[in-house]
Structures are given as C-alpha cells and as structure tokens.
Design an enzyme around this catalytic site. Sequence first.
Site, PDB file in Angstrom:
ATOM      1  N   LYS A 122      26.120  66.952 -22.987  1.00 31.91           N
ATOM      2  CA  LYS A 122      27.260  67.032 -21.828  1.00 31.91           C
ATOM      3  C   LYS A 122      28.001  68.257 -22.044  1.00 31.91           C
ATOM      4  O   LYS A 122      28.243  68.704 -23.025  1.00 31.91           O
ATOM      5  CB  LYS A 122      28.096  65.859 -21.942  1.00 31.91           C
ATOM      6  CG  LYS A 122      27.303  64.569 -21.856  1.00 31.91           C
ATOM      7  CD  LYS A 122      26.597  64.243 -20.597  1.00 31.91           C
ATOM      8  CE  LYS A 122      25.967  62.832 -20.629  1.00 31.91           C
ATOM      9  NZ  LYS A 122      25.264  62.445 -19.470  1.00 31.91           N
ATOM     10  N   HIS A 169      12.744  59.399 -18.756  1.00 32.13           N
ATOM     11  CA  HIS A 169      13.709  59.052 -18.026  1.00 32.13           C
ATOM     12  C   HIS A 169      13.554  58.425 -16.833  1.00 32.13           C
ATOM     13  O   HIS A 169      12.437  58.795 -16.355  1.00 32.13           O
ATOM     14  CB  HIS A 169      14.815  60.466 -17.787  1.00 32.13           C
ATOM     15  CG  HIS A 169      16.037  59.958 -17.698  1.00 32.13           C
ATOM     16  ND1 HIS A 169      16.370  59.435 -16.282  1.00 32.13           N
ATOM     17  CD2 HIS A 169      17.168  59.833 -18.446  1.00 32.13           C
ATOM     18  CE1 HIS A 169      17.774  59.274 -16.287  1.00 32.13           C
ATOM     19  NE2 HIS A 169      18.287  59.370 -17.122  1.00 32.13           N
ATOM     20  N   SER A 179      21.086  53.870 -23.219  1.00 31.57           N
ATOM     21  CA  SER A 179      22.059  54.884 -23.072  1.00 31.57           C
ATOM     22  C   SER A 179      22.833  54.540 -21.976  1.00 31.57           C
ATOM     23  O   SER A 179      22.413  53.975 -20.919  1.00 31.57           O
ATOM     24  CB  SER A 179      21.127  55.751 -22.741  1.00 31.57           C
ATOM     25  OG  SER A 179      21.872  57.236 -22.437  1.00 31.57           O
TER      26      SER A 179
END
EC number: 4.1.1.39
Length: 471
Positions: free
Chosen positions: A175, A294, A379
């Site tokens: 991030k 993902h 997550s």
Amino acid sequence: MSPQTETKASVGFKAGVKDYKLTYYTPDYETKDTDILAAFRVTPQPGVPPEEAGAAVAAESSTGTWTTVWTDGLTSLDRYKGRCYHIETVVGEENQYIAYVAYPLDLFEEGSVTNMFTSIVGNVFGFKALRALRLEDLRIPTSYSKTFQGPPHGIQVERDKLNKYGRPLLGCTIKPKLGLSAKNYGRAVYECLRGGLDFTKDDENVNSQPFMRWRDRFLFCTEALYKAQTETGEIKGHYLNATAGTCEEMMKRAVFARELGVPIVMHDYLTGGFTANTSLAHYCRDNGLLLHIHRAMHAVIDRQKNHGMHFRVLAKALRMSGGDHIHAGTVVGKLEGEREMTLGFVDLLRDDFIEKDRSRGIFFTQDWVSMPGVIPVASGGIHVWHMPALTEIFGDDSVLQFGGGTLGHPWGNAPGAVANRVALEACVQARNEGRDLAREGNEIIREASKWSPELAAACEVWKAIKFDSNQ
C-alpha cells in the site's frame, strides 16, 4: 413448398408456445453420476408457478427457446435437455425456491470453464418469468473434472517448493496500491519480506500504469525478494500481477517473471476471464510458477442473496480453471464472510472429498478425484488481534494477508512484518500446546507482546479497531 420442406414441417411438429414444465420439469428423473447438477435459488414473477420457473431455467440454460421449433425433431431432446428434477421451498423466504437442475455432460466442452458458465448462467438470468435467480452450487461429476488440469501445483507441492510447514503462510499487499514508483514499491517489498513475511503482493489493480510500468516493478520486486532471501535464509515470494489487456501481453509478463526466477505470479481471474486464467495456469504448471488468484469483481456477482452466483461456485470454477491461492474472505475483517459458509467453500477449495452439508451451504457431495487443492487467502481489514481467530478458523493450509496491518505499523514496514510473524508463531505454538485459541487468543497475543516491542506497538494501535456495520 418443396416436398422436403413439407416433410420436415409436418411430421410430429406443432408450432406455437407451450409451457416449459411440459418438457423440462421431470420430478421422476433419477440423476446420473455423469450429470452436472445445479442448485438455483429461484424467485418467480407473481403468478408464475415454481415448477414453470424451474423448468424455464432448465430450458433456457440448455436446449430450450421461447417457442417450439421444427428442428427439435432433428435431434434427441431427451438426451440433451436440462431437467428440473426437484423443487423445494426456501424456509423463511417469501416466494423463493431451490430448483435442482441436471445437465447431460454432452452439453459441455471438455476442459472449458468458459463454456460451462456460458451454458449454465450465460443467458437465463435475464429471463422475464423470473424476478431473481441465484446459482447456489454446482456438482461437478468426476468424469468432467478429470478433463481439467486444475491448480498448477497445489498445496503440498507449494509447501515443498517453499520448504515451509506446520503453520499458515504470511502475506502483505503493498500500500498505497497505486501511485508508488517502482523503486519505492520494491523498497516496501524488501522491508516486509525482511521482517518475516513469506509473501508480498501486487494489488489487483496494479498492472502497468504510467507511474509504474510492469517491467520496472518486476525488476525492483525481484531485487527486493532476492535480498530478503539472502538475509533471512528463507524462500520468499512476491505476487507479480501478470493481468493485462490481452492474453498475449499477460503471457509475456509471465514469461519475464519466469526468466527472473521468481516463484509466483498473480492473475485477476474474473476481470481477466476464465480462458485467460486457464491458459496462464497451464503455463505456470509447465514452467514451475505458483499462481496466486485475486477475485476482483466477485461481489458484483455474489453479494446479493437472491440474485447472481454464490462464491462457492466461483471457487469451484477457479479450482478447475487453475490457481494455487485464491482470496476467500476473512470472517473477522472488513469484508463480508459468514463463518460456516466461508468454511464450506474453503473446504471445497482444499479438500479432495466434501460431503453435502446444507448448514454450510454445500448442496452436493463433491469428489475432486485428487485434483490439487487451492490455498485460501484471508485478506481485508485484519491485524494482529485477529491472528488467533484466523489461525483457528483457516488452519495451516492458508495465507493470512495483512496489508494495512503490516504497513500501518507506527514504526514502519519491517516492524509491522515482525509483529505479524511473532503473533503467528505465538498462536501456532499455543495451539500445538493444546491451548484454546478461540477462548485464550487475546491472552496469547498479550503474552507474546511482552517480549516483542514490535508486537506491543501493533497491539496498541489496533486495540479498538472493529469493522461493524453500525459504526
């Protein structure tokens, strides 16, 4: 009119529209071991009987159309049609039913998730007779699942490649997800891996933007990975996102990752598409790359309770298409996930044989006939205080991924990684000693924080953080 046309149009054919249930509702049908079975949550429009609604789903997702056609006489509908063979009322819901549909295996191309979904859910969801429709589960017969490669490597092979056993793996999404230069991005990767994480990760929308082109990111992340490996003596990985605008570009990125010698790449399998994902999975198996998946865009499909598709169906499809990891919710973090339902599809990802269990949302017994398993990834809004619950819920064969829960540490990225690794090791040791993580979890974390200043600082920062809908 030619004699040939007269013959076709006159033998056993009656033009017009007839109820679907006359052909496609067959309550006496005994399902075959080779059938693909589907459980649909059906909400009919007012005045539409549930039998007609269920039959309409079976028809429109197999051989039917809105009117009779003379070409029906040129094939065997009894052989190829889908059949609604059972309907049950959904307890506690008004005008909702579970319609069970059986599809003959000949309707589907071998080894193609794309074709399977195009047939079963490609057209029927816009049908006017239905107010809402949700695909709750699929039973994939062994004769069909054996036409798929499945995950490139699977759980045991990944353990052996990484030489890591007896605990969950730790990860971190870098991030901010967008805006970093490649070099600063690589720096964050190094600090997290050096601090004790097993993996770091590209976010799902990190592809090849003007501020950080993919090749630069791949190079700096690989440098960080090798440096961390040298200093820690552990095998490390970074999920290099190979998702791209074309399949050719995606494969070019995967090839470059293999040339760099990294252990794992990543793909956004819903936005990238099942055809692209299956191609990438085949390449990864042939070239020794692990594949992290993902599920970006999944909530568009699975969040509504009466329309769309449950994630357990998407999870089964991913296991068939191919992936070694997939995000699976957390139960305890910022993203939605009901515990028993989540554990149900986690078992569908990992286990070889899963019994029918309606309390966990599993409508059919599923036998994967030794297809490799997929590691679930927890997550989304998790931090050190969640570690006991995550360890207890997901067990060893999982990846626990802390993005903000690593990079948000008050002392920096590496101390954040240290805090997570210490918390995990403490929970695993306590579990192995027979302690109850669900009951003693907070105490276990407090005890570990007494000798880890990094963990103590993390505990203080996130001691009051909760993700409640009422906040």
